[in-house]
Design a protein around this motif. Structure first.
Motif, PDB file in Angstrom:
ATOM      1  N   LYS A  42     -44.846 -13.869   9.617  1.00  0.00           N
ATOM      2  CA  LYS A  42     -43.391 -14.033   9.584  1.00  0.00           C
ATOM      3  C   LYS A  42     -42.692 -12.795  10.144  1.00  0.00           C
ATOM      4  CE  LYS A  42     -42.901 -17.431   5.911  1.00  0.00           C
ATOM      5  NZ  LYS A  42     -42.323 -17.730   4.599  1.00  0.00           N
ATOM      6  N   LYS A  43     -43.213 -11.609   9.852  1.00  0.00           N
ATOM      7  CA  LYS A  43     -42.639 -10.382  10.403  1.00  0.00           C
ATOM      8  C   LYS A  43     -42.784 -10.366  11.916  1.00  0.00           C
ATOM      9  CE  LYS A  43     -42.677  -6.829   6.901  1.00  0.00           C
ATOM     10  NZ  LYS A  43     -43.180  -5.506   6.536  1.00  0.00           N
ATOM     11  N   ARG A  44     -43.953 -10.763  12.391  1.00  0.00           N
ATOM     12  CA  ARG A  44     -44.190 -10.816  13.839  1.00  0.00           C
ATOM     13  C   ARG A  44     -43.225 -11.809  14.485  1.00  0.00           C
ATOM     14  NH1 ARG A  44     -44.906  -8.809  18.530  1.00  0.00           N
ATOM     15  NH2 ARG A  44     -46.013 -10.140  19.971  1.00  0.00           N
ATOM     16  N   LYS A  45     -43.025 -12.934  13.831  1.00  0.00           N
ATOM     17  CA  LYS A  45     -42.121 -13.961  14.345  1.00  0.00           C
ATOM     18  C   LYS A  45     -40.685 -13.417  14.433  1.00  0.00           C
ATOM     19  CE  LYS A  45     -40.581 -18.596  13.292  1.00  0.00           C
ATOM     20  NZ  LYS A  45     -40.537 -19.642  12.309  1.00  0.00           N
ATOM     21  N   LEU A  46     -40.258 -12.654  13.439  1.00  0.00           N
ATOM     22  CA  LEU A  46     -38.919 -12.057  13.459  1.00  0.00           C
ATOM     23  C   LEU A  46     -38.773 -11.044  14.597  1.00  0.00           C
ATOM     24  CD1 LEU A  46     -38.210 -11.523   9.662  1.00  0.00           C
ATOM     25  CD2 LEU A  46     -37.064 -13.112  11.208  1.00  0.00           C
ATOM     26  N   ARG A  47     -39.820 -10.243  14.819  1.00  0.00           N
ATOM     27  CA  ARG A  47     -39.764  -9.284  15.936  1.00  0.00           C
ATOM     28  C   ARG A  47     -39.663 -10.019  17.266  1.00  0.00           C
ATOM     29  NH1 ARG A  47     -43.573  -6.314  12.732  1.00  0.00           N
ATOM     30  NH2 ARG A  47     -45.277  -7.290  13.869  1.00  0.00           N
ATOM     31  N   LEU A  48     -40.411 -11.120  17.387  1.00  0.00           N
ATOM     32  CA  LEU A  48     -40.336 -11.910  18.616  1.00  0.00           C
ATOM     33  C   LEU A  48     -38.939 -12.489  18.807  1.00  0.00           C
ATOM     34  CD1 LEU A  48     -43.716 -13.856  18.560  1.00  0.00           C
ATOM     35  CD2 LEU A  48     -43.018 -12.112  20.183  1.00  0.00           C
ATOM     36  N   ARG A  49     -38.341 -12.970  17.715  1.00  0.00           N
ATOM     37  CA  ARG A  49     -36.998 -13.530  17.790  1.00  0.00           C
ATOM     38  C   ARG A  49     -36.001 -12.471  18.260  1.00  0.00           C
ATOM     39  NH1 ARG A  49     -34.091 -15.229  12.458  1.00  0.00           N
ATOM     40  NH2 ARG A  49     -33.725 -13.022  12.526  1.00  0.00           N
ATOM     41  N   ASP A  50     -36.170 -11.245  17.783  1.00  0.00           N
ATOM     42  CA  ASP A  50     -35.294 -10.154  18.214  1.00  0.00           C
ATOM     43  C   ASP A  50     -35.477  -9.858  19.703  1.00  0.00           C
ATOM     44  OD1 ASP A  50     -34.288  -9.934  15.659  1.00  0.00           O
ATOM     45  OD2 ASP A  50     -35.543  -8.207  15.122  1.00  0.00           O
ATOM     46  N   GLN A  51     -36.722  -9.836  20.166  1.00  0.00           N
ATOM     47  CA  GLN A  51     -36.993  -9.595  21.584  1.00  0.00           C
ATOM     48  C   GLN A  51     -36.419 -10.709  22.440  1.00  0.00           C
ATOM     49  OE1 GLN A  51     -41.232  -9.122  21.946  1.00  0.00           O
ATOM     50  NE2 GLN A  51     -41.222  -7.082  21.042  1.00  0.00           N
ATOM     51  N   ILE A  52     -36.568 -11.952  21.979  1.00  0.00           N
ATOM     52  CA  ILE A  52     -36.027 -13.100  22.703  1.00  0.00           C
ATOM     53  C   ILE A  52     -34.518 -12.968  22.806  1.00  0.00           C
ATOM     54  CG2 ILE A  52     -35.601 -15.591  22.535  1.00  0.00           C
ATOM     55  CD1 ILE A  52     -38.479 -15.809  21.334  1.00  0.00           C
ATOM     56  N   GLY A  53     -33.878 -12.605  21.708  1.00  0.00           N
ATOM     57  CA  GLY A  53     -32.429 -12.442  21.700  1.00  0.00           C
ATOM     58  C   GLY A  53     -31.962 -11.360  22.654  1.00  0.00           C
ATOM     59  N   GLN A  54     -32.681 -10.247  22.710  1.00  0.00           N
ATOM     60  CA  GLN A  54     -32.314  -9.159  23.610  1.00  0.00           C
ATOM     61  C   GLN A  54     -32.396  -9.599  25.068  1.00  0.00           C
ATOM     62  OE1 GLN A  54     -34.985  -5.999  22.520  1.00  0.00           O
ATOM     63  NE2 GLN A  54     -33.636  -5.247  20.892  1.00  0.00           N
ATOM     64  N   ILE A  55     -33.466 -10.288  25.412  1.00  0.00           N
ATOM     65  CA  ILE A  55     -33.630 -10.734  26.799  1.00  0.00           C
ATOM     66  C   ILE A  55     -32.581 -11.782  27.142  1.00  0.00           C
ATOM     67  CG2 ILE A  55     -35.164 -11.934  28.414  1.00  0.00           C
ATOM     68  CD1 ILE A  55     -37.509 -10.533  26.998  1.00  0.00           C
ATOM     69  N   GLU A  56     -32.333 -12.719  26.226  1.00  0.00           N
ATOM     70  CA  GLU A  56     -31.321 -13.748  26.482  1.00  0.00           C
ATOM     71  C   GLU A  56     -29.939 -13.131  26.638  1.00  0.00           C
ATOM     72  OE1 GLU A  56     -33.214 -17.729  24.406  1.00  0.00           O
ATOM     73  OE2 GLU A  56     -31.890 -16.474  23.207  1.00  0.00           O
ATOM     74  N   ASP A  57     -29.631 -12.125  25.835  1.00  0.00           N
ATOM     75  CA  ASP A  57     -28.346 -11.442  25.953  1.00  0.00           C
ATOM     76  C   ASP A  57     -28.210 -10.753  27.311  1.00  0.00           C
ATOM     77  OD1 ASP A  57     -27.584 -12.259  23.448  1.00  0.00           O
ATOM     78  OD2 ASP A  57     -27.981 -10.325  22.477  1.00  0.00           O
ATOM     79  N   TYR A  58     -29.294 -10.159  27.779  1.00  0.00           N
ATOM     80  CA  TYR A  58     -29.264  -9.490  29.069  1.00  0.00           C
ATOM     81  C   TYR A  58     -29.099 -10.498  30.206  1.00  0.00           C
ATOM     82  CZ  TYR A  58     -30.568  -6.617  33.028  1.00  0.00           C
ATOM     83  OH  TYR A  58     -30.565  -5.972  34.243  1.00  0.00           O
ATOM     84  N   LEU A  59     -29.794 -11.639  30.097  1.00  0.00           N
ATOM     85  CA  LEU A  59     -29.757 -12.629  31.170  1.00  0.00           C
ATOM     86  C   LEU A  59     -28.475 -13.446  31.176  1.00  0.00           C
ATOM     87  CD1 LEU A  59     -33.434 -13.941  31.064  1.00  0.00           C
ATOM     88  CD2 LEU A  59     -32.403 -12.443  32.779  1.00  0.00           C
ATOM     89  N   THR A  60     -27.786 -13.525  30.048  1.00  0.00           N
ATOM     90  CA  THR A  60     -26.559 -14.293  29.959  1.00  0.00           C
ATOM     91  C   THR A  60     -25.368 -13.357  30.193  1.00  0.00           C
ATOM     92  OG1 THR A  60     -27.583 -15.716  28.310  1.00  0.00           O
ATOM     93  CG2 THR A  60     -25.185 -15.835  28.511  1.00  0.00           C
ATOM     94  N   PRO A  61     -24.677 -13.547  31.291  1.00  0.00           N
ATOM     95  CA  PRO A  61     -23.547 -12.639  31.575  1.00  0.00           C
ATOM     96  C   PRO A  61     -22.396 -12.883  30.613  1.00  0.00           C
ATOM     97  CG  PRO A  61     -23.620 -14.417  33.172  1.00  0.00           C
ATOM     98  CD  PRO A  61     -24.846 -14.561  32.299  1.00  0.00           C
ATOM     99  N   ASP A  62     -21.689 -11.801  30.315  1.00  0.00           N
ATOM    100  CA  ASP A  62     -20.487 -11.906  29.494  1.00  0.00           C
ATOM    101  C   ASP A  62     -19.375 -12.502  30.347  1.00  0.00           C
ATOM    102  OD1 ASP A  62     -21.708 -10.765  27.321  1.00  0.00           O
ATOM    103  OD2 ASP A  62     -21.035  -8.738  27.804  1.00  0.00           O
ATOM    104  N   ILE A  63     -18.786 -13.577  29.843  1.00  0.00           N
ATOM    105  CA  ILE A  63     -17.693 -14.235  30.566  1.00  0.00           C
ATOM    106  C   ILE A  63     -16.427 -14.066  29.732  1.00  0.00           C
ATOM    107  CG2 ILE A  63     -16.813 -16.407  31.457  1.00  0.00           C
ATOM    108  CD1 ILE A  63     -19.734 -17.311  31.771  1.00  0.00           C
ATOM    109  N   ILE A  64     -15.469 -13.411  30.337  1.00  0.00           N
ATOM    110  CA  ILE A  64     -14.190 -13.219  29.651  1.00  0.00           C
ATOM    111  C   ILE A  64     -13.236 -14.290  30.145  1.00  0.00           C
ATOM    112  CG2 ILE A  64     -12.270 -11.654  29.270  1.00  0.00           C
ATOM    113  CD1 ILE A  64     -14.242  -9.339  29.800  1.00  0.00           C
ATOM    114  N   ALA A  65     -12.756 -15.115  29.224  1.00  0.00           N
ATOM    115  CA  ALA A  65     -11.875 -16.215  29.606  1.00  0.00           C
ATOM    116  C   ALA A  65     -10.446 -15.746  29.713  1.00  0.00           C
ATOM    117  CB  ALA A  65     -11.974 -17.335  28.596  1.00  0.00           C
TER     118      ALA A  65
END
Length: 65
Positions: A42-65
């Protein structure tokens, strides 16, 4: 790391996350006494989720409406 490499890494992290989910579920269903192993997974899974979130945040550009 290029964007293409990041997307490949993201895909592999998601697969590993899903595999851990399946492994955790199997251990819980078996009802074995190895709760330490479940906790580690479960700890490993949480670390993976954090890594996934970081990469997704980087790949998803911030769009200011």
């Amino acid at each position: 790391m290029t964007e293409d490499e990041m997307r490949k890494r993201l895909a592999s992290l998601k697969v590993e996350h899903r595999d851990l989910d399946i492994a955790i579920e199997a251990l819980v269903q078996a009802g074995g006494p190895d709760q330490l192993q479940v906790a580690r997974l479960k700890k490993r899974k949480l670390r993976l989720r954090d890594q996934i979130g970081q990469i997704e945040d980087y790949l998803t550009p911030d769009i200011i409406a």
